[in-house]
Scaffold this active site. Structure first.
Site, short mmCIF file in Angstrom:
data_model
loop_
_atom_site.label_atom_id
_atom_site.label_comp_id
_atom_site.label_asym_id
_atom_site.label_seq_id
_atom_site.Cartn_x
_atom_site.Cartn_y
_atom_site.Cartn_z
N LEU A 125 16.71 84.91 23.45
CA LEU A 125 16.40 84.24 24.65
C LEU A 125 17.40 83.71 25.64
CD1 LEU A 125 13.46 81.72 23.54
CD2 LEU A 125 13.23 83.60 24.99
N ARG A 166 12.28 65.89 12.22
CA ARG A 166 12.35 67.11 10.88
C ARG A 166 13.30 66.42 9.86
NH1 ARG A 166 12.76 72.60 14.77
NH2 ARG A 166 10.65 72.52 14.94
N LEU A 207 13.78 76.75 22.36
CA LEU A 207 13.42 77.92 23.15
C LEU A 207 13.73 77.16 24.59
CD1 LEU A 207 9.97 78.73 21.91
CD2 LEU A 207 11.95 79.75 21.34
#
Lengths: 261, 644
Positions: free
Chosen positions: B43, B337, B448
Site C-alpha cells: 500500500l 489490542r 491501511l
C-alpha cells in the site's frame, strides 16, 4: 491441538515433484518420501518438511511460490494430482490441509503448465503476463487528488456486491492452469466486469476491454471454448458469468468504437 | 546527534496546510529530470510510486514478489479508518487524532497523527474513484462499522478483504504508470544495500532473485516502503517473505531505528497447532464486534475441558467468565489490542486456557447467531468462518472459535521526521516501515490508513521539498560508494554460501523466534531481557559458523534469500531486546512486568520515558547509541488509559 480428529495418525507419503533447474533446462518428476506428516499440516508445511530434509542431505530444496499462507496473496500455485490447488474446492494450495490425504498416498506436484507462464525453477512460474494485461487497461484513469467526495458516487448495493465478487480475484492463475487451452479469460473477465459494472469504469469501458483482450492474445493465452473448468477450479469462486459479460463488453466495444484498429 | 522532527509551527489543525504552502515546489518541466527509487510496492509503496509518477518524476519501483499485487497489505481484513463522519455519530478529525494518540498510549507525535487523521478522508475519496468496491448501504452510499476500540463507526471495509481491495486499487494506479513508462518496475528483485554518497541517499544495490544478478541503481531520492519486522518472531501473522532486510541495511548505513521494541500482539489469531507451524493466521478483529471472549470460571473446569472429559456445551452460562466484559464494562470485547491480548495471556497463565495446549481462549458467536441467524452471520463474517474451518477443521457456527494472541504489526521502524525523511538526507520511509504514527500500540484499521496516507498524500509533497533543493543533474552509479556497497553485498552472499555447516536458515529463525516470543513478547522483564540478549548473541555466533545453504548464487535460491533475512533478524532482535530493556515503563504493546498498576494494567512513566528511542548503529557487535526525541503534548492531556 487444532482439528476435530486428534487421533488422526501421522502419515507417510510418496511425492512426485516436478524439478527443473531453470527456464530453459529440461525437467522431470522426482520421487521423494516424506514421513510423519500431521493431518493438521498445510500442504505447504508438508513441503517445508521435505525441503528441510533435502537441505540437511545437501540437496537443493524444491522452489515454490508462497507468501501469505492465508489464501489471499495468490502466490501459491501448485498443480496437485492433476488439479489446480489440489482436491479441495474453493481452496488455495496454502489453505489445503493434509487431512485431505491418506497415509500411503502418492501425490503428484507440478507447476502451472501454460506457455504464457514459463517455469522459473521447479514449481515456481512467471505470471508477469497478468500484470501486463492489467497494464493494458485494468484500471480507472484517475490521478491522486482531485476526485469527488466518495459519497458523490452512489452505487446500488446489488451492483457494488457483484463488482466486489469479480474484484475478489487473487490473480493466482489457477484458471489458466485448469483450462485445456490455457485461456486467461476468467482472469481478464473478472477485472473487465468489475469496472464495467461500476459507474467509475464507464468512461474507459470500451477501450479497456479492447486493450486488455488484445494484450491477453499477445501474451499467448489460448481461446475460451466454454468448458468452465476455470470457474470450477477457481479458489475464490469467480463466476463463469464474468466471461459472458466480457464477451458482451468486447462485442459491444468492437461494434461501436473506433478506438482500436 | 540532535534529532529534529521538523514539526511546523502553529496550531495543530493548521500545521499541514501551512507546511504544504511552505514546502518548495519542483517546476513541472524539471520533475522529469529527477529519479526516485521506491522499494516495496504494498500500500505505502505502490501509492507513493504511482503518485510520484503522476507528478512527473521518473520512478523505479522494486518488489521481491512476482507482482506488486502479492504484497502483504493484501492480507489486511477488517478495514480502513477515516474521519468522514458519514454516520453522524460524532466523529471528527480531532476525535480520530485523539483516539489514535490515546490508543498509542501517548508515544506518538501529535503533529504526524493529526495530519494522518486529516488526510484520512481523502484516501476514501481516492479509493472510491479508482473503483475499489467498498461495502455499501441499500441507498448506494458507503457503509461503515465500528472497529477495534473505537466508539464511532468510522471504518470503511470491503467484506473481510479490505486490504486486498485497497492494494488492488493502488496496484492498478501503479500498473497504469508502468504502462505510461513513468514507472520502471523490477519484480523479484530484492534490495540488499543502501548507497550513501556524501551523506545523501543516492541509490541501492539489488539482487535479481531469478538469476542472482547484482545490480546498482542510482536516484535522487530513495523511499523505503518495505513493511514491518514482525517475522523476527518467526511465527507471526506476517507473510513468509516479509522481512526487515531493506530497513536494517539502511539502518546500518546510518538511518536511526526508532522504538524497535514496540510490537503489536494481535488478540484474535488461530492458535498454534504443532511444531511444524509455519505462520499464524489472523481472524479479523471485526469478529470482536459480535463474538464474546470467555474462558471457564475455574481452573478445574478448564482442565477437564482440555482433557476432553467435558465439552464446551457442558459448561453452563454461569460458569463462563466473559473476562473482558467483566473487567472493562465500558468497552467490553472491544478493548484495544494490547489490552485484549494481555488479558488472554493472563487467563491462560492462570490455567484457565482452553484447547489441548491450554494456550487459547474462546471467541463465541452463539449470541449473535441466535439474534440474527446463521444466514445473517454468514453475510457478515462468512469468509472468516470458512477460513477458520479450513485451518482447524471445526465449524465456528456450531462451537466457539479458539483464539490466541500472535505477533501482528510493528509500530517501531526507521526514524523519520514530519516529512517522513530519515536522518539520512534523501532517504524516506513510509507505511509500517517507519515508526511515526502509532506510538506504542496501533488501533485496528489504522495500518491501511497510514500506508495510503503516506504514499498518496504526504510523500508527494514532502519529497518535492527535498528534490527542489537538489540540482536536477543526472545521477549515475559512477561513484566509488556504489562499487563498495556492491562488493560488500557480494562478499556477504559468498559468506553464506561458504559456511557449509549443518543447520538451515529456518532452524536458526525458529530458535530466534522462540527467544523473542519468550522474553520480548507479550510480557517482558529486565532479567529475561538480559538473558535474551546473551542467547541471541550466542545464536548469531552459531549462525555464522554452522549455517547450511546449498545451490548457487546465480540462480533462484530461496535458501540463500532466507539466510540473508535471518542474518538481519538476528541483529535486529538484539536491538529490540536492548530497547525493551531501556524502556523502564509499560506502554501499549510494551509491557514490562515490573511496571504495572495494582490492577495489572500498563503503568507509563511520562516523566522519564515520553520520548522516541532512536538507535544509531555503531558497527558489528558494538552497542548502539540511543538518541531521544522528546515528545511534547500540547493538545491532549496524558492520562492513564482506561477502558473500564
Amino acid at each position: 491441538m487444532a482439528g476435530s480428529n486428534p487421533n488422526a495418525k501421522p502419515m507417510d507419503l510418496t511425492l512426485k515433484v516436478w524439478r527443473q533447474r531453470n527456464r530453459t533446462a529440461d525437467g522431470q518428476l522426482v520421487d521423494y518420501q516424506v514421513k510423519n506428516i500431521s493431518p493438521d499440516m498445510s500442504f505447504l508445511e508438508m513441503l517445508d518438511v521435505l525441503n528441510e530434509d533435502l537441505l540437511h542431505k545437501g540437496e537443493d530444496p524444491v522452489a515454490f511460490d508462497h507468501d501469505c499462507r492465508e489464501g489471499i496473496c495468490g502466490s501459491c500455485n501448485l498443480y496437485i494430482n492433476g488439479r489446480a490447488h489440489g482436491p479441495e474446492p474453493g481452496t488455495t494450495t496454502c489453505q489445503l490441509h493434509m487431512r485431505k490425504f491418506k497415509d500411503g498416498d502418492t501425490i503428484v506436484v507440478e507447476p502451472w503448465r501454460a506457455a504464457a507462464f514459463p517455469v522459473n525453477r521447479d514449481l515456481s512460474v512467471d505470471r508477469s503476463a497478468f500484470d501486463r494485461i492489467i497494464q493494458a487497461g485494468g484500471y480507472v484513469s484517475v490521478n491522486t487528488g482531485g476526485v469527488p467526495d466518495a459519497n458523490e458516487i452512489p452505487v446500488p448495493k446489488s451492483i457494488a456486491d457483484r463488482a466486489f465478487d469479480a474484484a475478489t480475484c487473487i490473480g493466482c492463475g489457477a484458471c489458466v492452469a485448469s483450462c485445456k487451452n490455457a485461456s486467461a479469460m476468467l482472469f481478464v473477465s473478472a477485472k473487465v466486469s468489475q469496472l464495467a459494472l461500476l459507474p467509475q469504469g464507464q468512461v474507459e469501458r470500451k477501450t479497456r476491454v479492447e486493450n486488455m483482450v488484445a494484450q491477453m492474445d499477445k501474451e499467448g493465452f489460448g481461446a475460451c471454448t466454454n468448458i468452465g473448468s476455470c470457474a470450477a477450479e477457481c479458489p475464490v469462486g469467480i463466476s463463469l458469468e464474468n466471461i459472458a459479460i466480457l464477451n458482451r463488453e468486447f462485442l459491444a466495444a468492437k461494434a461501436t468504437s473506433n478506438n482500436l484498429a | 546527534m540532535k534529532l529534529d522532527a521538523k514539526i511546523p509551527e502553529g496550531p495543530l489543525a493548521e500545521k499541514w496546510e501551512k507546511h504544504k504552502f511552505n514546502v518548495k515546489l519542483v517546476n513541472p518541466a524539471n520533475k522529469r529530470k529527477y529519479d526516485v527509487i521506491v522499494v516495496g510496492t504494498g500500500l505505502a509503496g505502490a501509492s507513493a510510486a504511482a503518485s510520484l509518477a503522476e507528478l512527473g518524476y521518473n520512478v523505479k519501483a522494486f518488489s521481491f514478489h512476482d507482482s506488486p499485487r502479492r504484497a502483504h497489505s493484501i492480507a489486511a481484513q477488517g478495514g480502513i479508518n477515516a474521519a468522514k463522519n458519514y454516520q453522524n455519530d460524532g466523529d471528527s478529525v480531532f476525535r480520530l487524532f485523539y483516539d489514535t494518540i490515546k490508543g498509542g498510549d501517548y508515544r506518538a507525535r501529535e503533529a504526524n497523527v493529526y495530519r494522518l487523521a486529516q488526510v484520512s478522508v481523502n484516501i476514501i475519496d481516492q479509493c472510491v474513484a479508482q473503483g475499489v468496491p467498498f461495502a455499501r448501504e441499500y441507498g448506494g452510499l458507503l457503509a461503515n462499522r465500528s472497529f477495534g476500540g473505537a466508539q464511532v463507526s468510522r471504518t470503511f471495509y470491503a467484506r473481510g478483504q479490505t486490504g486486498q481491495q485497497l492494494l488492488l486499487g493502488a496496484y492498478s494506479a501503479l500498473m497504469r504508470q508502468i504502462a505510461y513508462g513513468k514507472v520502471k518496475m523490477y519484480n523479484r528483485t530484492e534490495m540488499l544495500d543502501l548507497v550513501v554518497v556524501d551523506g545523501q541517499a543516492r541509490g541501492i544495490i539489488t539482487r535479481n532473485l531469478i538469476t542472482g544478478e547484482i545490480q546498482q541503481h542510482a536516484a535522487h531520492a530513495v523511499v523505503l516502503a518495505t513493511g514491518g519486522y514482525g517475522n523476527v518472531f518467526y511465527l507471526s501473522t506476517n507473510a513468509k517473505y516479509s522481512n526487515a532486510t531493506a530497513a536494517w541495511r539502511a539502518h546500518k548505513k546510518g538511518a536511526l531505528f526508532a522504538n524497535p521494541c514496540f510490537t503489536q500482539i494481535h488478540p484474535t489469531c488461530i492458535p498454534v497447532s504443532g511444531d511444524y507451524q509455519s505462520k499464524l493466521t489472523l481472524m479479523s478483529e471485526s469478529l470482536r464486534n459480535d463474538g464474546r471472549v470467555w474462558v471457564p470460571k475455574t481452573v478445574e473446569m478448564a482442565e477437564r475441558l482440555r482433557k476432553g472429559e467435558i465439552r464446551v456445551s457442558d459448561i453452563k452460562e454461569e460458569d463462563r467468565d466473559y473476562f473482558l466484559e467483566r473487567k472493562y464494562p465500558a468497552f467490553g470485547n472491544l478493548v484495544p489490542r494490547d489490552v485484549a491480548s494481555r488479558n488472554a495471556k493472563m487467563m491462560c497463565d492462570e490455567g484457565r486456557g482452553v484447547g489441548a495446549s491450554g494456550l487459547a481462549v474462546f471467541l463465541d458467536f452463539s449470541e449473535i447467531i441466535q439474534r440474527i441467524g446463521v444466514e445473517g452471520v454468514s453475510q457478515k463474517y462468512g469468509n472468516l468462518f470458512a477460513m477458520y474451518e479450513k485451518i482447524t477443521d471445526e465449524n465456528p457456527y456450531e462451537m466457539p472459535m479458539r483464539i490466541y494472541p500472535a505477533v501482528h504489526y510493528t509500530m517501531g521502524g526507521l526514524w523519520v521526521d514530519y516529512n517522513l525523511q530519515t536522518n539520512v538526507p534523501g532517504l524516506y520511509a513510509t507505511g509500517e516501515c517507519n515508526f511515526s504514527d502509532h506510538g506504542a500500540n496501533r488501533l485496528g484499521a489504522s495500518a491501511l490508513m497510514q500506508g495510503l496516507a503516506d504514499g498518496y498524500f504526504v510523500i508527494p509533497y514532502t519529497i518535492g521539498d527535498y528534490l527542489a533543493n537538489t540540482p536536477p543533474k543526472p545521477v549515475t552509479t559512477e561513484h566509488p560508494a556504489f562499487q563498495e556497497a556492491e562488493a560488500q553485498v557480494r562478499e556477504r552472499l559468498q559468506r553464506f554460501m561458504g559456511i557449509n555447516g549443518t543447520r538451515t536458515p529456518d532452524e536458526f529463525h525458529k530458535a530466534l523466534g522462540h527467544i523473542m516470543w519468550e522474553y520480548c513478547g507479550m510480557a517482558r522483564n529486565a532479567e529475561g531481557l538480559q538473558h535474551a540478549k546473551q542467547a541471541i548473541q550466542q545464536l548469531r555466533k552459531e549462525f555464522w559458523s554452522d549455517l547450511k545453504v546449498t545451490g548457487l548464487n546465480e540462480e533462484l535460491n530461496q535458501t540463500l534469500e532466507k539466510a540473508g533475512r535471518v542474518a538481519d533478524f538476528l541483529e535486529l532482535g538484539e536491538l529490540m531486546v536492548d530497547d525493551a530493556y531501556n524502556r523502564n515503563e509499560s506502554c501499549g504493546g510494551h509491557f514490562r512486568e515490573e511496571y504495572q498498576t495494582p490492577e495489572g494494567e500498563a503503568l507509563r512513566d511520562d516523566e522519564n520515558y515520553a520520548y522516541v528511542a532512536a538507535w544509531q548503529y555503531q558497527g558489528d557487535n558494538v552497542p548502539e547509541v540511543l538518541h531521544k526525541e522528546e515528545l511534547t503534548f500540547e493538545n491532549v492531556k496524558l492520562t492513564q488509559r482506561s477502558y473500564k
